[in-house]
Motif scaffolding. Sequence first.
Motif, PDB file in Angstrom:
ATOM      1  N   GLU A 174       0.808  -1.215   0.000  1.00 20.95           N
ATOM      2  CA  GLU A 174       0.000   0.000   0.000  1.00 20.95           C
ATOM      3  C   GLU A 174       0.845   1.270   0.000  1.00 20.95           C
ATOM      4  O   GLU A 174       0.318   2.362  -0.157  1.00 20.95           O
ATOM      5  CB  GLU A 174      -0.913   0.008   1.242  1.00 20.95           C
ATOM      6  N   ARG A 175       2.160   1.098   0.181  1.00 18.95           N
ATOM      7  CA  ARG A 175       3.022   2.273   0.302  1.00 18.95           C
ATOM      8  C   ARG A 175       4.163   2.214  -0.697  1.00 18.95           C
ATOM      9  O   ARG A 175       4.532   1.145  -1.172  1.00 18.95           O
ATOM     10  CB  ARG A 175       3.593   2.350   1.724  1.00 18.95           C
ATOM     11  N   ILE A 176       4.734   3.381  -0.996  1.00 16.85           N
ATOM     12  CA  ILE A 176       5.889   3.410  -1.892  1.00 16.85           C
ATOM     13  C   ILE A 176       7.196   3.589  -1.121  1.00 16.85           C
ATOM     14  O   ILE A 176       8.274   3.429  -1.695  1.00 16.85           O
ATOM     15  CB  ILE A 176       5.752   4.509  -2.963  1.00 16.85           C
ATOM     16  N   THR A 177       7.118   3.947   0.163  1.00 19.43           N
ATOM     17  CA  THR A 177       8.307   3.988   1.008  1.00 19.43           C
ATOM     18  C   THR A 177       8.187   2.907   2.073  1.00 19.43           C
ATOM     19  O   THR A 177       7.122   2.309   2.252  1.00 19.43           O
ATOM     20  CB  THR A 177       8.492   5.359   1.698  1.00 19.43           C
ATOM     21  N   SER A 178       9.293   2.677   2.783  1.00 19.71           N
ATOM     22  CA  SER A 178       9.319   1.610   3.790  1.00 19.71           C
ATOM     23  C   SER A 178       9.658   2.119   5.175  1.00 19.71           C
ATOM     24  O   SER A 178      10.040   1.351   6.052  1.00 19.71           O
ATOM     25  CB  SER A 178      10.342   0.538   3.370  1.00 19.71           C
ATOM     26  N   ILE A 179       9.534   3.430   5.391  1.00 17.06           N
ATOM     27  CA  ILE A 179       9.833   4.019   6.695  1.00 17.06           C
ATOM     28  C   ILE A 179       8.756   3.617   7.698  1.00 17.06           C
ATOM     29  O   ILE A 179       7.570   3.894   7.493  1.00 17.06           O
ATOM     30  CB  ILE A 179       9.910   5.555   6.614  1.00 17.06           C
ATOM     31  N   THR A 180       9.171   2.961   8.772  1.00 17.94           N
ATOM     32  CA  THR A 180       8.230   2.580   9.832  1.00 17.94           C
ATOM     33  C   THR A 180       8.840   2.896  11.194  1.00 17.94           C
ATOM     34  O   THR A 180      10.064   3.005  11.329  1.00 17.94           O
ATOM     35  CB  THR A 180       7.905   1.070   9.777  1.00 17.94           C
ATOM     36  N   PHE A 181       7.969   3.037  12.182  1.00 16.26           N
ATOM     37  CA  PHE A 181       8.391   3.277  13.553  1.00 16.26           C
ATOM     38  C   PHE A 181       7.602   2.350  14.468  1.00 16.26           C
ATOM     39  O   PHE A 181       6.453   2.015  14.169  1.00 16.26           O
ATOM     40  CB  PHE A 181       8.116   4.731  13.970  1.00 16.26           C
ATOM     41  N   PRO A 182       8.179   1.956  15.600  1.00 18.69           N
ATOM     42  CA  PRO A 182       7.393   1.202  16.586  1.00 18.69           C
ATOM     43  C   PRO A 182       6.186   2.030  17.029  1.00 18.69           C
ATOM     44  O   PRO A 182       6.292   3.257  17.187  1.00 18.69           O
ATOM     45  CB  PRO A 182       8.376   0.988  17.744  1.00 18.69           C
ATOM     46  N   ASP A 183       5.054   1.373  17.228  1.00 20.72           N
ATOM     47  CA  ASP A 183       3.843   2.100  17.626  1.00 20.72           C
ATOM     48  C   ASP A 183       4.059   2.924  18.887  1.00 20.72           C
ATOM     49  O   ASP A 183       3.571   4.051  18.992  1.00 20.72           O
ATOM     50  CB  ASP A 183       2.694   1.110  17.849  1.00 20.72           C
ATOM     51  N   SER A 184       4.779   2.352  19.860  1.00 13.42           N
ATOM     52  CA  SER A 184       4.987   3.065  21.121  1.00 13.42           C
ATOM     53  C   SER A 184       5.773   4.347  20.908  1.00 13.42           C
ATOM     54  O   SER A 184       5.549   5.348  21.616  1.00 13.42           O
ATOM     55  CB  SER A 184       5.712   2.171  22.128  1.00 13.42           C
ATOM     56  N   LEU A 185       6.670   4.359  19.938  1.00  6.50           N
ATOM     57  CA  LEU A 185       7.460   5.547  19.649  1.00  6.50           C
ATOM     58  C   LEU A 185       6.642   6.558  18.859  1.00  6.50           C
ATOM     59  O   LEU A 185       6.690   7.760  19.131  1.00  6.50           O
ATOM     60  CB  LEU A 185       8.719   5.155  18.864  1.00  6.50           C
ATOM     61  N   TRP A 186       5.880   6.062  17.898  1.00  6.38           N
ATOM     62  CA  TRP A 186       5.085   6.957  17.050  1.00  6.38           C
ATOM     63  C   TRP A 186       3.946   7.610  17.838  1.00  6.38           C
ATOM     64  O   TRP A 186       3.785   8.842  17.809  1.00  6.38           O
ATOM     65  CB  TRP A 186       4.520   6.186  15.867  1.00  6.38           C
ATOM     66  N   PHE A 187       3.152   6.798  18.523  1.00  7.13           N
ATOM     67  CA  PHE A 187       1.946   7.299  19.182  1.00  7.13           C
ATOM     68  C   PHE A 187       2.177   7.759  20.618  1.00  7.13           C
ATOM     69  O   PHE A 187       1.375   8.539  21.149  1.00  7.13           O
ATOM     70  CB  PHE A 187       0.861   6.209  19.202  1.00  7.13           C
ATOM     71  N   GLY A 188       3.252   7.300  21.250  1.00  5.49           N
ATOM     72  CA  GLY A 188       3.442   7.555  22.679  1.00  5.49           C
ATOM     73  C   GLY A 188       2.987   6.348  23.474  1.00  5.49           C
ATOM     74  O   GLY A 188       2.026   5.671  23.107  1.00  5.49           O
ATOM     75  N   LEU A 189       3.655   6.081  24.578  1.00  2.00           N
ATOM     76  CA  LEU A 189       3.415   4.857  25.343  1.00  2.00           C
ATOM     77  C   LEU A 189       1.975   4.734  25.828  1.00  2.00           C
ATOM     78  O   LEU A 189       1.406   3.644  25.854  1.00  2.00           O
ATOM     79  CB  LEU A 189       4.367   4.796  26.539  1.00  2.00           C
ATOM     80  N   GLU A 190       1.365   5.845  26.205  1.00  2.00           N
ATOM     81  CA  GLU A 190       0.033   5.766  26.820  1.00  2.00           C
ATOM     82  C   GLU A 190      -1.096   6.008  25.821  1.00  2.00           C
ATOM     83  O   GLU A 190      -2.266   5.986  26.195  1.00  2.00           O
ATOM     84  CB  GLU A 190      -0.057   6.750  27.983  1.00  2.00           C
ATOM     85  N   ASN A 191      -0.765   6.223  24.575  1.00  2.00           N
ATOM     86  CA  ASN A 191      -1.779   6.404  23.536  1.00  2.00           C
ATOM     87  C   ASN A 191      -2.183   5.020  23.023  1.00  2.00           C
ATOM     88  O   ASN A 191      -1.928   4.652  21.875  1.00  2.00           O
ATOM     89  CB  ASN A 191      -1.227   7.270  22.410  1.00  2.00           C
ATOM     90  N   ILE A 192      -2.823   4.241  23.895  1.00  2.00           N
ATOM     91  CA  ILE A 192      -3.097   2.830  23.593  1.00  2.00           C
ATOM     92  C   ILE A 192      -4.138   2.664  22.490  1.00  2.00           C
ATOM     93  O   ILE A 192      -4.222   1.602  21.873  1.00  2.00           O
ATOM     94  CB  ILE A 192      -3.545   2.072  24.858  1.00  2.00           C
ATOM     95  N   ASP A 193      -4.925   3.670  22.224  1.00  2.00           N
ATOM     96  CA  ASP A 193      -5.923   3.604  21.150  1.00  2.00           C
ATOM     97  C   ASP A 193      -5.342   4.035  19.805  1.00  2.00           C
ATOM     98  O   ASP A 193      -6.060   4.028  18.802  1.00  2.00           O
ATOM     99  CB  ASP A 193      -7.132   4.485  21.495  1.00  2.00           C
ATOM    100  N   HIS A 194      -4.072   4.421  19.817  1.00  2.00           N
ATOM    101  CA  HIS A 194      -3.374   4.833  18.589  1.00  2.00           C
ATOM    102  C   HIS A 194      -4.137   5.934  17.849  1.00  2.00           C
ATOM    103  O   HIS A 194      -4.358   5.876  16.644  1.00  2.00           O
ATOM    104  CB  HIS A 194      -3.135   3.636  17.672  1.00  2.00           C
ATOM    105  N   ILE A 195      -4.519   6.949  18.592  1.00  2.00           N
ATOM    106  CA  ILE A 195      -5.182   8.119  18.017  1.00  2.00           C
ATOM    107  C   ILE A 195      -4.183   8.843  17.129  1.00  2.00           C
ATOM    108  O   ILE A 195      -3.063   9.153  17.544  1.00  2.00           O
ATOM    109  CB  ILE A 195      -5.700   9.048  19.120  1.00  2.00           C
ATOM    110  N   THR A 196      -4.558   9.125  15.888  1.00  2.00           N
ATOM    111  CA  THR A 196      -3.624   9.711  14.927  1.00  2.00           C
ATOM    112  C   THR A 196      -3.632  11.239  14.909  1.00  2.00           C
ATOM    113  O   THR A 196      -2.843  11.843  14.171  1.00  2.00           O
ATOM    114  CB  THR A 196      -3.917   9.206  13.499  1.00  2.00           C
ATOM    115  N   ASP A 197      -4.513  11.865  15.693  1.00  2.00           N
ATOM    116  CA  ASP A 197      -4.507  13.327  15.772  1.00  2.00           C
ATOM    117  C   ASP A 197      -3.124  13.758  16.266  1.00  2.00           C
ATOM    118  O   ASP A 197      -2.676  13.347  17.336  1.00  2.00           O
ATOM    119  CB  ASP A 197      -5.597  13.803  16.726  1.00  2.00           C
ATOM    120  N   SER A 198      -2.429  14.574  15.477  1.00  2.00           N
ATOM    121  CA  SER A 198      -1.052  14.937  15.809  1.00  2.00           C
ATOM    122  C   SER A 198      -0.947  15.670  17.138  1.00  2.00           C
ATOM    123  O   SER A 198       0.070  15.557  17.843  1.00  2.00           O
ATOM    124  CB  SER A 198      -0.449  15.781  14.686  1.00  2.00           C
ATOM    125  N   ARG A 199      -2.002  16.396  17.515  1.00  2.00           N
ATOM    126  CA  ARG A 199      -1.966  17.114  18.792  1.00  2.00           C
ATOM    127  C   ARG A 199      -2.054  16.144  19.951  1.00  2.00           C
ATOM    128  O   ARG A 199      -1.383  16.312  20.976  1.00  2.00           O
ATOM    129  CB  ARG A 199      -3.107  18.134  18.832  1.00  2.00           C
TER     130      ARG A 199
END
Length: 319
Positions: free
Chosen positions: A67-92
Amino acid sequence: MKRYYTILILTCFLFLSAELLVVAADSSTFDERMALYQKTEALTQVPWYYLAAIDQYERNTSEKSEERITSITFPDSLWFGLENIDHITDSRIIGLFQGIGQDGTGNNQADPMNDEDALYTLAMYIRQYGITEPDIKIALWEYYQRSLTVKTIVQTAKVYRTFNTTELTEHEFPVPLNYNYSYKNTWGDARGFGGRRIHEGTDIFAGYGTPVRATSYGVVEIKGWNRYGGWRIGIRDINNTYHYYAHLHGFSDDLSVGDVVQPGDIIGSVGSSGYGPPGTSGKFPPHLHYGMYKDNGTNEWAHDPYPSLRAWEKESRNR
């Protein structure tokens, strides 16, 4: 033990397949990626060739998303924050939870599956350390914690910068086809000098002085004497593969460690050096020992170069 070897063989097969299939990325895909790299550079001042090199490294060491043309990925805990368990994508919200995911498109969403968001986040992570090469090396070390990974990415960036493109898919057979040579699959054959060991490569027999060519785009990583390989050169390419050229008669005069090479560049000549202290020669017929070592981001291992050589010989002949 049998299960271990089965897994190892399958892993080697998968990486070898990736080497032989001139990846299913056509020119339009390379163009799309380059547009994203350059857009991200304009926004962050992080040079595009470092972003491209990291993307390439990730492409060679992780599963690919169709689905993507690049392969850049990050661990969910790093991307969303440790306590963002619902993985809310709102950048704020991600910012509140101290995640590093950032919005690269201006829609207040930081989606890790969005190429622009992922590249922008990567660039902003690097930018906090600085945008010079020493700064970027520190950023890469802090993220990957692995020296070989840092070196591979920096060298790949150097290749991309040299040729001003990432569409570098050609290969060449390591000796010119108009010379007399012969080879067969000698992978795994027993070797006696230096103790019991197996042959980790393919021997290409040719006359003294036959030119030896770079097979891939890459950077000269090592050059000099090796007790087993004699005068040898090591080149790491942009696909996380280390190419080992041994038993050389000599090197090209203008070749130095750190040089960028392309397929077809003359790097030395066939000889019979090795199996002793510096200068030892003539203990076996002249030939090029050609080896390939794959890095998957965790380990590096030798794999049989014979199928690649056959494919590159055909590619060179048809060019």
